[in-house]
Design a protein around this motif. Structure first.
Motif, PDB file in Angstrom:
ATOM      1  N   GLU A 466       1.014  -1.101   0.008  1.00 32.65           N
ATOM      2  CA  GLU A 466       0.136  -0.097   0.207  1.00 32.65           C
ATOM      3  C   GLU A 466       0.826   1.381  -0.187  1.00 32.65           C
ATOM      4  N   ARG A 467       1.966   1.301   0.740  1.00 31.59           N
ATOM      5  CA  ARG A 467       2.827   2.206   0.807  1.00 31.59           C
ATOM      6  C   ARG A 467       2.463   3.562   1.413  1.00 31.59           C
ATOM      7  N   ASP A 468       1.348   3.179   2.583  1.00 30.23           N
ATOM      8  CA  ASP A 468       0.793   4.332   3.206  1.00 30.23           C
ATOM      9  C   ASP A 468       0.148   3.586   4.406  1.00 30.23           C
ATOM     10  N   TRP A 469       0.670   4.100   6.009  1.00 29.70           N
ATOM     11  CA  TRP A 469       0.211   3.539   7.035  1.00 29.70           C
ATOM     12  C   TRP A 469      -1.161   3.821   7.393  1.00 29.70           C
ATOM     13  N   GLN A 470      -1.741   5.038   7.051  1.00 28.00           N
ATOM     14  CA  GLN A 470      -3.162   5.110   7.229  1.00 28.00           C
ATOM     15  C   GLN A 470      -3.905   4.231   6.481  1.00 28.00           C
ATOM     16  N   THR A 471      -3.532   3.744   5.324  1.00 30.70           N
ATOM     17  CA  THR A 471      -4.332   2.777   4.574  1.00 30.70           C
ATOM     18  C   THR A 471      -4.334   1.460   5.492  1.00 30.70           C
ATOM     19  N   VAL A 472      -3.034   1.383   5.675  1.00 30.67           N
ATOM     20  CA  VAL A 472      -2.880  -0.111   6.283  1.00 30.67           C
ATOM     21  C   VAL A 472      -3.790  -0.209   7.705  1.00 30.67           C
ATOM     22  N   TYR A 473      -3.366   0.952   8.414  1.00 32.01           N
ATOM     23  CA  TYR A 473      -4.212   0.908   9.624  1.00 32.01           C
ATOM     24  C   TYR A 473      -5.723   0.647   9.450  1.00 32.01           C
ATOM     25  N   GLY A 474      -6.114   1.322   8.454  1.00 29.85           N
ATOM     26  CA  GLY A 474      -7.512   1.361   8.204  1.00 29.85           C
ATOM     27  C   GLY A 474      -8.060  -0.119   7.927  1.00 29.85           C
ATOM     28  N   PHE A 475      -7.353  -0.497   7.078  1.00 31.47           N
ATOM     29  CA  PHE A 475      -7.569  -1.985   6.615  1.00 31.47           C
ATOM     30  C   PHE A 475      -7.631  -2.941   7.464  1.00 31.47           C
ATOM     31  N   TYR A 476      -6.642  -2.825   8.581  1.00 32.06           N
ATOM     32  CA  TYR A 476      -6.778  -3.971   9.551  1.00 32.06           C
ATOM     33  C   TYR A 476      -7.749  -3.494  10.592  1.00 32.06           C
ATOM     34  N   LEU A 477      -8.336  -2.224  10.607  1.00 32.17           N
ATOM     35  CA  LEU A 477      -9.344  -1.968  11.683  1.00 32.17           C
ATOM     36  C   LEU A 477     -10.445  -2.640  11.177  1.00 32.17           C
ATOM     37  N   LYS A 478     -10.820  -2.293   9.661  1.00 30.22           N
ATOM     38  CA  LYS A 478     -11.842  -2.871   9.061  1.00 30.22           C
ATOM     39  C   LYS A 478     -11.902  -4.358   9.218  1.00 30.22           C
ATOM     40  N   GLU A 479     -10.698  -5.189   9.125  1.00 31.89           N
ATOM     41  CA  GLU A 479     -10.738  -6.396   9.171  1.00 31.89           C
ATOM     42  C   GLU A 479     -11.123  -7.207  10.535  1.00 31.89           C
ATOM     43  N   LEU A 480     -10.574  -6.463  11.617  1.00 33.66           N
ATOM     44  CA  LEU A 480     -10.993  -6.721  13.031  1.00 33.66           C
ATOM     45  C   LEU A 480     -12.387  -6.652  13.286  1.00 33.66           C
ATOM     46  N   ARG A 481     -12.957  -5.509  12.930  1.00 36.86           N
ATOM     47  CA  ARG A 481     -14.343  -4.949  12.915  1.00 36.86           C
ATOM     48  C   ARG A 481     -15.262  -6.327  12.242  1.00 36.86           C
ATOM     49  N   SER A 482     -14.775  -6.670  11.111  1.00 36.25           N
ATOM     50  CA  SER A 482     -15.573  -7.764  10.438  1.00 36.25           C
ATOM     51  C   SER A 482     -15.694  -9.092  10.802  1.00 36.25           C
ATOM     52  N   GLU A 483     -14.266  -9.342  11.887  1.00 32.32           N
ATOM     53  CA  GLU A 483     -14.352 -10.638  12.521  1.00 32.32           C
ATOM     54  C   GLU A 483     -15.213 -10.576  13.759  1.00 32.32           C
ATOM     55  N   ILE A 484     -15.324  -9.503  14.556  1.00 29.05           N
ATOM     56  CA  ILE A 484     -16.050  -9.178  15.519  1.00 29.05           C
ATOM     57  C   ILE A 484     -17.473  -9.398  15.394  1.00 29.05           C
ATOM     58  N   GLU A 485     -17.973  -8.735  14.017  1.00 28.76           N
ATOM     59  CA  GLU A 485     -19.455  -8.789  13.603  1.00 28.76           C
ATOM     60  C   GLU A 485     -19.704 -10.178  13.385  1.00 28.76           C
ATOM     61  N   GLY A 486     -18.934 -10.880  12.688  1.00 29.52           N
ATOM     62  CA  GLY A 486     -19.112 -12.413  12.290  1.00 29.52           C
ATOM     63  C   GLY A 486     -19.428 -13.258  13.414  1.00 29.52           C
ATOM     64  N   ARG A 487     -18.585 -12.833  14.521  1.00 30.41           N
ATOM     65  CA  ARG A 487     -18.877 -13.714  15.782  1.00 30.41           C
ATOM     66  C   ARG A 487     -19.938 -13.503  16.364  1.00 30.41           C
ATOM     67  N   LEU A 488     -20.428 -12.259  16.449  1.00 33.35           N
ATOM     68  CA  LEU A 488     -21.590 -11.658  16.735  1.00 33.35           C
ATOM     69  C   LEU A 488     -22.893 -12.388  16.160  1.00 33.35           C
ATOM     70  N   GLN A 489     -22.841 -12.364  15.142  1.00 35.25           N
ATOM     71  CA  GLN A 489     -23.782 -13.060  14.211  1.00 35.25           C
ATOM     72  C   GLN A 489     -24.131 -14.267  14.377  1.00 35.25           C
ATOM     73  N   SER A 490     -23.083 -15.103  15.100  1.00 35.77           N
ATOM     74  CA  SER A 490     -23.173 -16.499  15.257  1.00 35.77           C
ATOM     75  C   SER A 490     -24.144 -16.816  16.475  1.00 35.77           C
ATOM     76  N   MET A 491     -24.559 -15.854  17.320  1.00 36.00           N
ATOM     77  CA  MET A 491     -25.454 -16.081  18.276  1.00 36.00           C
ATOM     78  C   MET A 491     -26.999 -16.347  17.467  1.00 36.00           C
ATOM     79  N   ASP A 492     -27.076 -15.958  16.160  1.00 34.84           N
ATOM     80  CA  ASP A 492     -28.356 -16.436  15.544  1.00 34.84           C
ATOM     81  C   ASP A 492     -28.967 -17.635  15.586  1.00 34.84           C
ATOM     82  N   GLY A 493     -28.044 -18.736  15.685  1.00 32.03           N
ATOM     83  CA  GLY A 493     -28.542 -20.076  15.830  1.00 32.03           C
ATOM     84  C   GLY A 493     -29.344 -20.360  17.512  1.00 32.03           C
ATOM     85  N   VAL A 494     -28.810 -19.742  18.358  1.00 30.03           N
ATOM     86  CA  VAL A 494     -29.512 -19.853  19.628  1.00 30.03           C
ATOM     87  C   VAL A 494     -30.560 -18.965  19.467  1.00 30.03           C
ATOM     88  N   LEU A 495     -30.746 -17.816  18.856  1.00 32.42           N
ATOM     89  CA  LEU A 495     -31.825 -16.862  18.764  1.00 32.42           C
ATOM     90  C   LEU A 495     -33.049 -17.636  18.186  1.00 32.42           C
TER      91      LEU A 495
END
Length: 646
Positions: A466-495
């Motif tokens: 990427e050659r830009d730390w802001q872009t790298v930072y934003g990419f991995y923040l988005k990846e972590l958010r996506s991971e958290i949201e996916g795990r939260l949606q796993s409660m659908d089976g119980v619901l």
């Protein structure tokens, strides 16, 4: 002045500790009966009332050991004054309970007063299987007493009721057939009872007497093909402690349990028996058994009864019923009021007589009993074509409607009791999600690549691309958010499981009430079947079933909007550490760790707030469904149309 029928159904599931769910139905009483109003509520817990009831029963039964011709005398430490004190306390506590300001019960009281007039002739029926509720002295309820609705009489009823087709055989006649059985008369005056009953011959009755019969003679009489209109028993009797069976002492050597006589009694009922009067002690167990055989009406004494009280009741009852032409309920009411003179000596004497009613049957008058035998053939028990006789698969609509209401009432009471309790399955699922998120933090702390968690080396490689730390930072923040949201949606089976449990509970009510023969489908699949089976012109039902059947609970639709603000730490503009252009991979890795820790901390408390919500949503869902398919105006007619077209 009108005639009203009030039914208070207290289904299985309530108790004196937590309270009792109540379904109130008010009808125009007559033929046919017309529904005016229904609502549900809750009687509060009353543990002290239960204790007081048992204290009174204990001292009363020590004093009044049976129908006895002698004077009441103190038995050891038990004196009449002690019994009267306990009775006075019981009476006051029951009145206070029924005056409770509890909101759910006050609604029921308010509706009673809105739909009843002071001069109405009222049959008020307590419909329950709870034998302790049967033993309460309901006549003291001041709402249905002098000064309020004084033309009311309170009866008891078994919840599952149906009318019977009665076949009359033999020649046309306008005489009432009465079987009078005089059992063990040790130390009591059954000759007085016999004199009262034989006087009914002057009112068009044919009397057959059986003095201290053996079992064969009694059974032969009950099986008589011509049938009986009234059965009278005088003598000694008793009931089990749980009030669910009873015995008649038919002679000095033999006793007959109602459970042992059920086939003979059923035959008598099917051949026309309308009323059984047990002018003997402790008869609730007898009435309880006969109610399950669908006997139209019985009159029993709740507890052991002094001989003088029993004789007075029988005399005054038949004076009103046979000679003055009063209704069955008015006759019992007036006869009980005549017993109030005994209350001055033994408080509670006027509480003892009680009607046990099959609510699918209209109680006949003396004249109606005479007329119904004038046309031999088959009629519906009760005398004149009762409501609720539309049948399908052997189950009548009226019983289906009552069972449905009782089932929904019990289900709603259970859901209300669980409303503020945690759903263990959801709590377990959330705790697993939180632990999984902690594992992501641990992976960052240990520079370990896991799922979408990067190592320092991963970050360096991404920067080279990427050659830009802001872009790298934003990419991995988005990846972590996506991971958290996916795990939260796993409660659908119980619901989804929670929603299916609610749908299955509603299905159980409808299947138990009589719809189970429509399909072998159960649980959510049964509701899907109903969606396609209900005709379009039954609008309330057509709307209610799809709403419930199609309901789904999910993280996305029920919880996401509340958690989303707590995920902002994983977006570039709201991250807890903002970076400059002078950063390296290790520093970016550290910033990601800080952002993930903060997000996990911010989410934990809001996630814990979800624990009770499946139970709260379940209550709201069922309430809305019941409003649509049971409480709505005109929906009873829709159900009857659906029922008749099965």
């Amino acid at each position: 002045m009108g005639k009203k029928l009030v039914i208070l159904n207290l289904p299985i599931g309530g108790n004196f500790t937590l309270g009792f769910p109540v379904l109130l139905r008010i009808r125009e009483d007559g033929d046919p009966q017309v529904d005016l109003f229904q609502c549900d509520g809750q009687l509060p817990g009353a543990s002290q009332l239960y204790n007081t009831l048992n204290e009174w029963l204990q001292v009363y039964r020590q004093l009044v050991k049976g129908r006895n011709s002698g004077r009441l005398q103190s038995q050891g430490v038990t004196s009449i004054s002690i019994v009267n004190d306990r009775a006075k306390t019981l009476s006051q506590e029951l009145k206070d309970w029924l005056r409770s300001g509890n909101t759910d019960w006050q609604t029921v009281r308010d509706r009673l007063q809105q739909h009843l007039q002071p001069k109405d002739e009222i049959r008020a029926i307590i419909q329950t299987q709870n034998s302790d509720l049967w033993r309460l002295p309901w006549p003291v309820w001041d709402l249905f007493n002098l000064g309020n609705y004084e033309r009311a009489e309170i009866a008891l009823s078994f919840p599952e009721v149906r009318p019977l087709d009665v076949t009359f055989r033999g020649e046309k006649q306008s005489q009432i057939r009465i079987l009078a059985v005089f059992g063990n008369s040790n130390n009591i005056d059954t000759q007085f009872d016999e004199k009262v009953i034989k006087s009914l011959e002057q009112r068009g009755a044919v009397i057959t007497t059986l003095p201290q019969p053996n079992l064969k003679d009694l059974f032969d009489a009950l099986w008589d093909a011509r049938g009986w209109d009234i059965l009278c028993f005088a003598g000694h009797s008793s009931s089990q402690d749980d009030g669910q069976d009873g015995w008649l002492f038919i002679n000095e050597l033999q006793r007959l349990g109602m459970n042992e006589a059920k086939h003979a009694m059923k035959a008598a009922i099917e051949r026309g028996l309308q009323l059984a009067i047990f002018n003997s002690c402790d008869g609730l167990g007898i009435a309880y058994q006969l109610a399950q055989l669908q006997l139209p009406q019985s009159i029993v004494m709740r507890e052991p009864v002094p001989d003088s009280v029993a004789k007075d009741f029988l005399e005054y009852f038949f004076l009103e019923f046979a000679k003055n032409g009063q209704s069955l309920y008015a006759s019992v009411r007036e006869a009980r009021r005549q017993l109030e003179r005994w209350d001055r000596h033994l408080l509670g004497a006027s509480w003892l007589p009680v009607i046990c009613q099959n609510t699918a049957v209209m109680p006949p008058t003396w004249e109606e009993l005479r007329r119904r035998r004038s046309e031999p053939g088959t009629v519906t028990a009760g005398g004149s074509g009762q409501p609720g006789t539309v049948t399908a698969g052997g189950v009548m609509f009226e019983q289906f409607w009552q069972n449905t209401g009782a089932g929904f009432l019990q289900l709603l009471a259970e859901l209300r009791n669980r409303r503020d309790t945690e759903d263990a399955d959801l709590k377990g699922a959330v705790e697993e999600i939180v632990q999984a998120c902690r594992n992501l933090v641990n992976a960052l702390e240990n520079n370990r690549r896991e799922s979408k968690v990067p190592s320092v080396e991963d970050i360096s490689e991404r920067f080279n691309h990427e050659r830009d730390w802001q872009t790298v930072y934003g990419f991995y923040l988005k990846e972590l958010r996506s991971e958290i949201e996916g795990r939260l949606q796993s409660m659908d089976g119980v619901l989804n499981q929670s929603t299916d449990r609610v749908k299955s509970a509603v299905t159980d009510v409808l299947v138990g009430a009589g719809l189970g023969r429509l399909t072998e489908a159960r649980g959510p699949e049964f509701l899907e079947f109903m969606v396609t089976s209900v005709p379009d012109d039954l609008q309330q039902l057509k709307r209610g079933f799809p709403e419930l059947s199609g309901f789904k609970m999910s993280y996305k639709f029920n919880f996401d909007y509340r958690i989303r603000p707590h995920l902002d730490s994983l977006t570039l503009n709201s991250a807890p550490v903002q970076i400059s252009t002078f950063y390296n991979a290790g520093e970016i890795h550290q910033c990601l760790k800080i952002a993930l820790r903060k997000t996990l901390y911010d989410c934990q408390e809001p996630l814990q707030e979800f624990y009770c919500e499946p139970n709260q949503i379940a209550l709201a869902l069922v309430e809305r469904f019941v409003d649509r398919v049971f409480r709505a105006e005109g929906v009873r007619d829709e159900w009857q149309i659906f029922w008749e077209n099965l």
